[in-house]
Structures are given as C-alpha cells and as structure tokens.
Design a protein around this motif. Structure first.
Motif, PDB file in Angstrom:
ATOM      1  N   VAL A  64       0.815  -0.834   0.373  1.00 49.33           N
ATOM      2  CA  VAL A  64       0.398  -0.140  -0.435  1.00 49.33           C
ATOM      3  C   VAL A  64       1.044   1.184   0.189  1.00 49.33           C
ATOM      4  O   VAL A  64       1.878   1.077   0.599  1.00 49.33           O
ATOM      5  N   TRP A  65       0.456   2.277  -0.874  1.00 44.25           N
ATOM      6  CA  TRP A  65       1.460   3.589  -1.295  1.00 44.25           C
ATOM      7  C   TRP A  65       0.894   4.244  -0.648  1.00 44.25           C
ATOM      8  O   TRP A  65      -0.888   4.410  -1.573  1.00 44.25           O
ATOM      9  N   SER A  66       1.254   5.200   0.039  1.00 47.48           N
ATOM     10  CA  SER A  66       0.275   6.793   0.291  1.00 47.48           C
ATOM     11  C   SER A  66       1.342   8.139   0.091  1.00 47.48           C
ATOM     12  O   SER A  66       2.705   7.701   0.876  1.00 47.48           O
ATOM     13  N   GLU A  67       0.802   8.689  -0.299  1.00 46.85           N
ATOM     14  CA  GLU A  67       1.808  10.583  -0.089  1.00 46.85           C
ATOM     15  C   GLU A  67       1.192  11.730   0.727  1.00 46.85           C
ATOM     16  O   GLU A  67       0.425  12.735   0.569  1.00 46.85           O
ATOM     17  N   PRO A  68       0.418  11.200   1.809  1.00 47.23           N
ATOM     18  CA  PRO A  68      -0.433  12.357   2.646  1.00 47.23           C
ATOM     19  C   PRO A  68       0.478  13.844   2.849  1.00 47.23           C
ATOM     20  O   PRO A  68       1.899  13.536   3.569  1.00 47.23           O
ATOM     21  N   GLU A  69      -0.330  13.993   2.940  1.00 48.63           N
ATOM     22  CA  GLU A  69      -0.102  15.722   3.118  1.00 48.63           C
ATOM     23  C   GLU A  69       0.700  16.098   4.701  1.00 48.63           C
ATOM     24  O   GLU A  69       1.618  16.675   4.903  1.00 48.63           O
ATOM     25  N   THR A  70       0.127  15.178   5.441  1.00 47.89           N
ATOM     26  CA  THR A  70       0.449  15.244   6.923  1.00 47.89           C
ATOM     27  C   THR A  70       1.753  14.314   7.420  1.00 47.89           C
ATOM     28  O   THR A  70       1.834  14.643   8.957  1.00 47.89           O
ATOM     29  N   GLY A  71       1.870  13.560   6.539  1.00 48.07           N
ATOM     30  CA  GLY A  71       3.208  12.941   6.967  1.00 48.07           C
ATOM     31  C   GLY A  71       3.187  11.364   7.859  1.00 48.07           C
ATOM     32  O   GLY A  71       4.219  11.147   8.115  1.00 48.07           O
ATOM     33  N   SER A  72       1.785  10.997   8.302  1.00 46.58           N
ATOM     34  CA  SER A  72       1.207  10.769   9.200  1.00 46.58           C
ATOM     35  C   SER A  72       1.627   9.518   8.507  1.00 46.58           C
ATOM     36  O   SER A  72       1.223   9.200   7.043  1.00 46.58           O
ATOM     37  N   LYS A  73       1.400   8.091   9.113  1.00 41.86           N
ATOM     38  CA  LYS A  73       1.771   6.633   8.010  1.00 41.86           C
ATOM     39  C   LYS A  73      -0.214   5.934   8.670  1.00 41.86           C
ATOM     40  O   LYS A  73      -0.574   5.182   8.044  1.00 41.86           O
ATOM     41  N   LEU A  74      -0.988   7.118   9.013  1.00 41.06           N
ATOM     42  CA  LEU A  74      -2.197   6.008   9.373  1.00 41.06           C
ATOM     43  C   LEU A  74      -3.551   6.382   8.491  1.00 41.06           C
ATOM     44  O   LEU A  74      -4.086   5.583   7.862  1.00 41.06           O
ATOM     45  N   GLU A  75      -3.167   6.695   7.185  1.00 41.16           N
ATOM     46  CA  GLU A  75      -3.875   6.418   5.338  1.00 41.16           C
ATOM     47  C   GLU A  75      -3.105   4.997   5.608  1.00 41.16           C
ATOM     48  O   GLU A  75      -3.871   4.073   4.628  1.00 41.16           O
ATOM     49  N   VAL A  76      -2.195   4.806   4.923  1.00 38.79           N
ATOM     50  CA  VAL A  76      -1.535   3.048   4.722  1.00 38.79           C
ATOM     51  C   VAL A  76      -2.261   2.335   6.176  1.00 38.79           C
ATOM     52  O   VAL A  76      -3.035   1.444   5.865  1.00 38.79           O
ATOM     53  N   MET A  77      -2.514   2.606   7.041  1.00 38.56           N
ATOM     54  CA  MET A  77      -2.616   2.098   7.912  1.00 38.56           C
ATOM     55  C   MET A  77      -4.055   1.557   7.753  1.00 38.56           C
ATOM     56  O   MET A  77      -4.712   0.517   8.309  1.00 38.56           O
ATOM     57  N   VAL A 115       8.384  11.498   2.122  1.00 37.74           N
ATOM     58  CA  VAL A 115       7.239  11.872   1.488  1.00 37.74           C
ATOM     59  C   VAL A 115       5.802  10.705   2.087  1.00 37.74           C
ATOM     60  O   VAL A 115       4.989  10.471   2.377  1.00 37.74           O
ATOM     61  N   SER A 116       6.748   9.114   1.265  1.00 32.46           N
ATOM     62  CA  SER A 116       6.388   8.658   0.435  1.00 32.46           C
ATOM     63  C   SER A 116       6.152   7.454   2.220  1.00 32.46           C
ATOM     64  O   SER A 116       6.734   7.419   3.180  1.00 32.46           O
ATOM     65  N   LYS A 117       4.714   6.570   2.544  1.00 32.80           N
ATOM     66  CA  LYS A 117       4.301   6.194   3.466  1.00 32.80           C
ATOM     67  C   LYS A 117       3.925   4.275   2.788  1.00 32.80           C
ATOM     68  O   LYS A 117       3.217   4.701   1.737  1.00 32.80           O
ATOM     69  N   HIS A 118       4.786   3.515   2.949  1.00 31.96           N
ATOM     70  CA  HIS A 118       4.068   2.367   2.439  1.00 31.96           C
ATOM     71  C   HIS A 118       3.468   1.723   3.879  1.00 31.96           C
ATOM     72  O   HIS A 118       3.679   1.483   4.436  1.00 31.96           O
TER      73      HIS A 118
END
Length: 130
Positions: A64-77, A115-118
């Motif tokens: 799962v890949w995300s590039e949230p503006e907040t810098g948080s891993k919450l979206e990928v979680m 930037v990206s969260k994985h």
C-alpha cells in the motif's frame, strides 16, 4: 501448479465494491499513478504436496502506498485494515480448495523519499488441488 488463479482472486477481493483506493490495484503500477494505491507484489509458491494430495503454500506481498500531506502513516494503516479481512475472506480459487488463509506479517514504513508511506501485508494461503 497453481497458475494465476490466486492472484486473480486477490485482485477480485481488493476491487470488489466498494473498491479499495478507488480501484487503483495493480500488479504493475503505471507511471505517475497518484497515491494512494495498492500493488500486488511478489508471490512465493512452495510445493507442499505428498503422495496423498497436491498442495501449495503461497505467500503474497500486498503493498500500500500513500503520500499524505500530514506526513502520517495513518492512511496506509487505514487501507491495510481494510485489506486484511478481504484477503482472509477469499473463498475460492478455481481448481483448488483453500485450506489455510492467514496474515503472516504487516509492516508500515516511512519511504526513504521522505514523503511516501508504505504498508506491506504478507498473506499466506495453502491450496489443495480440488
């Protein structure tokens, strides 16, 4: 051998309504695909057959890949939490019986790009030839 049936079942589970990541689920991610998206990654198939039955143990990595503006891993979680029950609910692979379906590992990482969260979810399926 199991062929492509398991990957097709995984894809169908992740894109069933309501499709995760707006249906952005790929085995090869197109260039410039906006995040978030899901990548069906590596699959390892181990022959577990014996003289009584043909059986395969399959490990598949779902990314799962995300590039949230907040810098948080919450979206990928959050997306990972939606993926897990879908993977465990796969009930059919043509020509096979699913004997075991389990999550082996879930990891959430900061990508080196800053930037990206994985997220990486490893699912294990044991399939017996029907």
């Amino acid at each position: 051998m199991i062929g492509d049936g398991l990957q097709k079942a995984i894809y169908a589970a992740l894109t069933a309504a309501p499709a995760l990541c707006d249906g952005k689920v790929f085995d090869t991610v197109p260039m410039d695909t906006p995040a978030p998206y899901i990548h069906i990654g590596d699959c390892q198939v181990i022959d577990e057959g014996n003289s009584c039955a043909d059986s395969w143990e399959c490990y598949t990595d779902i990314h799962v890949w995300s590039e949230p503006e907040t810098g948080s891993k919450l979206e990928v979680m959050r997306i990972g939490a939606q993926i897990v029950p879908r993977l465990l609910a796969i009930a059919a692979v043509p020509g096979f019986t699913i004997v075991i379906s389990t999550i082996e590992n879930v990891r959430y990482l900061d990508d080196p790009d800053g930037v990206s969260k994985h997220g990486v979810i490893t699912v294990r399926h044991v399939l017996d030839e029907a």
